[in-house]
Design an enzyme around this catalytic site. Sequence first.
Site, PDB file in Angstrom:
ATOM      1  N   SER A 137     -11.055  27.367 -21.695  1.00  0.00           N
ATOM      2  CA  SER A 137     -11.055  28.415 -20.663  1.00  0.00           C
ATOM      3  C   SER A 137     -11.491  29.795 -21.119  1.00  0.00           C
ATOM      4  O   SER A 137     -11.679  30.678 -20.285  1.00  0.00           O
ATOM      5  CB  SER A 137      -9.667  28.528 -20.025  1.00  0.00           C
ATOM      6  OG  SER A 137      -9.478  27.496 -19.085  1.00  0.00           O
ATOM      7  N   SER A 175     -11.288  28.673 -17.055  1.00  0.00           N
ATOM      8  CA  SER A 175     -10.563  29.404 -16.051  1.00  0.00           C
ATOM      9  C   SER A 175     -10.704  30.920 -16.156  1.00  0.00           C
ATOM     10  O   SER A 175     -10.469  31.614 -15.162  1.00  0.00           O
ATOM     11  CB  SER A 175      -9.074  29.040 -16.125  1.00  0.00           C
ATOM     12  OG  SER A 175      -8.496  29.505 -17.317  1.00  0.00           O
ATOM     13  N   LYS A 209      -6.558  39.350 -17.816  1.00  0.00           N
ATOM     14  CA  LYS A 209      -6.525  38.147 -16.971  1.00  0.00           C
ATOM     15  C   LYS A 209      -5.206  38.110 -16.183  1.00  0.00           C
ATOM     16  O   LYS A 209      -4.156  38.492 -16.700  1.00  0.00           O
ATOM     17  CB  LYS A 209      -6.651  36.913 -17.875  1.00  0.00           C
ATOM     18  CG  LYS A 209      -6.810  35.579 -17.138  1.00  0.00           C
ATOM     19  CD  LYS A 209      -6.989  34.423 -18.133  1.00  0.00           C
ATOM     20  CE  LYS A 209      -7.214  33.101 -17.392  1.00  0.00           C
ATOM     21  NZ  LYS A 209      -7.389  31.956 -18.327  1.00  0.00           N
TER      22      LYS A 209
END
Lengths: 95, 495
Positions: free
Chosen positions: B182, B158, B78
């Site tokens: 998330s 997210s 990420k």
Amino acid sequence: MSIDTETARKVAKLARIRVEEEALPALAQEFNAILGFIEQLNEVDVEGVEPMVSVTPMQLKRREDVVTDGSMPDKVLANAPDAREGFFAVPKVVE
Amino acid sequence: MSDPNTWTIAEARDRLRGGDVTAVELTEACLTAIDGAGALGAFVHRTPDIARDRAKAADDRIKTGDAPDMCGIPVGIKDLFCTEGVPSQAASRILEGFLPEYESTVSGRLKSAGAVMLGKLNMDEFAMGSSNQTSTYGNAVNPWRRGNDETDLTPGGSSGGSATAVAADLCLAATGTDTGGSIRQPAAFAGIVGVKPTYGRCSRWGIVAFASSLDQAGPMAKTVRDAAIMLEAMCGHDPKDSTSADLAVPNFEAALTDDIKGKVIGIPKEYRMDGMPDEIEKLWANGTAMLKDTGAEIRDISLPHTKYALPAYYVIAPAEASSNLARYDGVRFGHRASLAQGDGITEMYEKTRAEGFGPEVQRRVMIGTYVLSAGFYDAYYNRARKVRTLIKKDFEDVFGQGIDAILTPATPSAAFGLGEMADADPVQMYLNDVFTVTVNLAGLPGISVPAGLDKQGLPLGLQLIGRPWEEADLLNTAHVLENAAGFISKPTKWW
């Protein structure tokens, strides 16, 4: 608690984010929607409840108060938008 | 032989050791898949050279016969994790051009274990969002579609790029981070497994901070077993994060015994929300029945302060974000606005932050500033922290009554269309995290497991919540649920 345009302007200033004058009323409205949602917290009886500081009951670790890092000015400055002579450069701060 | 990029970590590990495949071949299969998946918007910075170098090194290490499980496994990272010399922008314009001089502890641990980084993954800006639509890179797109309907759907957020990349077989697994849901919400939207560990399990050092008392990194993978393998490689004590727990890391994979006889599973009545779709209700009931059939005891429980978790979160998380994001000032790294004649340092801050932060980040920083400002600190921030104490106590009470794990839906709906929430007020979007956010506030481990498809053919997930530090036990229960649910569907390739 209702947020007006003036309060929105103040909050933007405190947060150091430039918000154009014409965008302030919409921003105030958004704040009010979010704060209206948050107001539900007033229904909760919090009498005698301690505010949470740490979610896991643990003692913070301690270490000797000695220098553990440093001597790498080039790395520290490598991502600076403006670096000169080993320093971060910014617009004039003091008159 | 199926394409190696579609394998699980466990399968790839065994085949690498058996000599069926090399890490270089495995990596090339993923790089090819990534090159063909531009339409998904998952990988935002690709690192094929790093990947090939690490794959070669992994092959050498595997030959010595002494390689960890993650050695040679291609993963996505990420964009929130700082990776040395590789762009790490938290999907924000304000960190454009930022090249970290250091590696986050979690990505560094994966690197030391021999994992192969394929690149950086899309996400909501500063991890603030539930649909990946706040990213400066543009949307990540869910590989799943509603039958033949070509509407692009969100992979959630997210960690949307991570969910997309794993579900579309662009990598074997990916890192995510979870502040309010998330990891678990996008995992549910994409039909994969996502684990948010106990607060303190994974070091936060080198991960761009959003809300430090809530943030945790975790694995996003194709199966519970893979999540167990990857989690073990990610966690462990780190002196550089003062909230990192100095506890031994168990062998999580060895905990997958599939024996949950006598375990007590709690079903919280407060998670039965008004207007919850029948399909979610049914999924939850099915999951409950599956755990009962495998020998667990099912007990109705109450977590009375559940309703107040989201409002408390939307005080605490923005408050911490407004402090954490104060560092983006155009001085030390990232974007600096060009200044007009006579502009001073205040104008530099204000213009830089207005240009660098997107609307959702600006909104949350300002809400945080407001709730922390003189006169409102007690009414908002302190009250929210007191409510947080009560939310945690709800969980402590049921664990004290003998509950081993709690079963809930992961999300209140299946993935929605990109742009479909555009006219909704911000609070509507926040409701996506209604089932997941309590877990962050209480610091507990949670896992999202794919458990079925809705009538449009989209995946739905169930969430299991465990006792603090008992990820091993939680993974075992999740493994039982995964087996019983038998979710094997994959999205049909359209990209």
